[in-house]
Design a protein around this motif. Structure first.
Motif, mmCIF file in Angstrom:
data_model
loop_
_atom_site.group_PDB
_atom_site.id
_atom_site.type_symbol
_atom_site.label_atom_id
_atom_site.label_comp_id
_atom_site.label_asym_id
_atom_site.label_seq_id
_atom_site.Cartn_x
_atom_site.Cartn_y
_atom_site.Cartn_z
ATOM 1 N N VAL A 84 0.539 -1.306 0.445
ATOM 2 C CA VAL A 84 0.023 -0.466 0.066
ATOM 3 C C VAL A 84 0.841 1.290 0.202
ATOM 4 O O VAL A 84 0.697 2.425 -0.810
ATOM 5 N N VAL A 85 1.845 1.747 0.784
ATOM 6 C CA VAL A 85 2.554 2.612 0.852
ATOM 7 C C VAL A 85 3.986 2.537 -0.431
ATOM 8 O O VAL A 85 3.573 3.640 -0.899
ATOM 9 N N ILE A 86 4.069 1.436 -1.224
ATOM 10 C CA ILE A 86 4.458 1.911 -2.650
ATOM 11 C C ILE A 86 3.492 2.479 -3.335
ATOM 12 O O ILE A 86 4.152 3.086 -4.248
ATOM 13 N N GLU A 87 3.055 2.197 -3.497
ATOM 14 C CA GLU A 87 1.578 1.905 -4.167
ATOM 15 C C GLU A 87 1.503 3.538 -4.640
ATOM 16 O O GLU A 87 0.838 4.245 -4.776
ATOM 17 N N LYS A 88 0.578 4.173 -2.658
ATOM 18 C CA LYS A 88 0.561 4.997 -2.929
ATOM 19 C C LYS A 88 1.777 6.111 -3.180
ATOM 20 O O LYS A 88 1.298 7.262 -3.981
ATOM 21 N N THR A 89 3.192 5.735 -2.987
ATOM 22 C CA THR A 89 4.526 7.194 -2.308
ATOM 23 C C THR A 89 4.688 7.072 -4.654
ATOM 24 O O THR A 89 5.200 8.332 -4.982
ATOM 25 N N LEU A 90 5.123 5.417 -5.178
ATOM 26 C CA LEU A 90 5.267 5.738 -5.761
ATOM 27 C C LEU A 90 5.108 5.021 -7.220
ATOM 28 O O LEU A 90 4.753 5.768 -7.672
#
Length: 294
Positions: A84-90
């Protein structure tokens, strides 16, 4: 009893091994198919998430004294949160660009994740004990079935077909498919499409983490365990059809069995038979066995 000159127990043990490998292929290719089919992203970091799931389970059991069953639930959730963090930030910034950008980004993520784990644990494998409840084997008469391998096959089948049912047969799955094809129309009905996309990516990588925990007692936990498998999994996805949920499950299981049979009759060819099948399928049906021509 023999089949083509091969004793039945030896034949069945290799088929079981192939089915276990096919279970991992199915779960990993399912996650890739979900991410590509619904988000249009070629996620090369899937192998790293598989490795991370195994390592998180090993770390939880080694450092925190947690049980295998607790980590079977916790590790995929942690991997999913990271997704989720990877999708939202990158990844969010690359959806409208060529597939190559997403591929390069996720390949870079793989190198970073593997590099971090290699710096702490090296490249040698970490031992991972089979849970006490699943140790031993069961005599089926025609073969000896290791209990843990039987558990892997059953767990992967349940997870894979439950995921297929949710995506293909429920209202939530219809929202997911519609949200990727016409997000503005779906948002007009009050559905938060960006959140849905984020959670979809998180669930896709959580499947890889779940597969990693299942694989840990069978394959030594090492930073390279994902990179050794991901190329075969991509071949499985291509054979089944990019983005095909059912295709990834059926093809993963089927190719695992074919690989197991190849080990019986021509072991030297077992590591390349998947790629030969891919070449033949692409020549006859470029969209894959279950894919749709565009």
């Amino acid at each position: 009893m023999e089949i083509f000159g091969v004793p039945l127990p030896a034949m069945m043990s290799q088929l079981l091994l192939g089915l276990v490998n096919g279970s991992f292929y199915a779960m990993l290719s399912l996650g890739l198919a979900i991410i590509f089919g619904l988000l249009n992203v070629i996620n090369f970091s899937h192998g790293a998430m598989y490795m991370m799931g195994a390592f998180l389970a090993w770390m939880g059991m080694t450092y925190l004294g947690m049980s295998y069953w607790m980590m079977l639930l916790a590790a995929p959730i942690i991997v999913g949160i990271l997704g989720v963090v990877i999708e939202k930030t990158l990844l969010r910034w690359l959806y409208k660009l060529d597939h190559l950008y997403g591929l390069l980004l996720t390949f870079g993520i793989t190198l970073v994740v593997e590099g971090i784990f290699r710096s702490f644990y090296g490249v040698s494998g970490q031992p991972f004990d089979t849970p006490e409840q699943l140790q031993g084997a069961t005599d089926l008469g025609f073969m000896i079935l290791p209990n843990y391998r039987g558990w892997v096959v059953v767990a992967s089948l349940v997870v894979c077909f439950a995921t297929w049912f949710v995506i293909e047969k429920t209202r939530l799955g219809a929202y997911l498919r519609a949200g990727t094809e016409n997000p503005k129309l779906v948002e007009a009905f009050g559905i938060n499409v960006p959140l849905m996309v984020t959670l979809t990516y998180g669930f896709g990588v959580a499947l890889a983490g779940f597969a990693g925990v299942l694989a840990a007692p069978i394959i030594q936990v090492s930073p390279l365990m994902g990179s050794n498998l991901i190329i075969v999994v991509f071949a499985v996805v291509v054979i089944g059809g990019m983005g095909s949920i059912l295709g990834s499950i059926v093809t993963g299981l089927g190719l695992g069995v074919i690989e197991g049979l190849t080990r019986v009759f021509y072991p030297e060819f077992s590591s390349t038979v998947v790629f030969l099948v891919m070449v033949i399928v692409l020549l006859l049906r470029p969209a894959g066995l279950f894919g749709k021509e565009k």
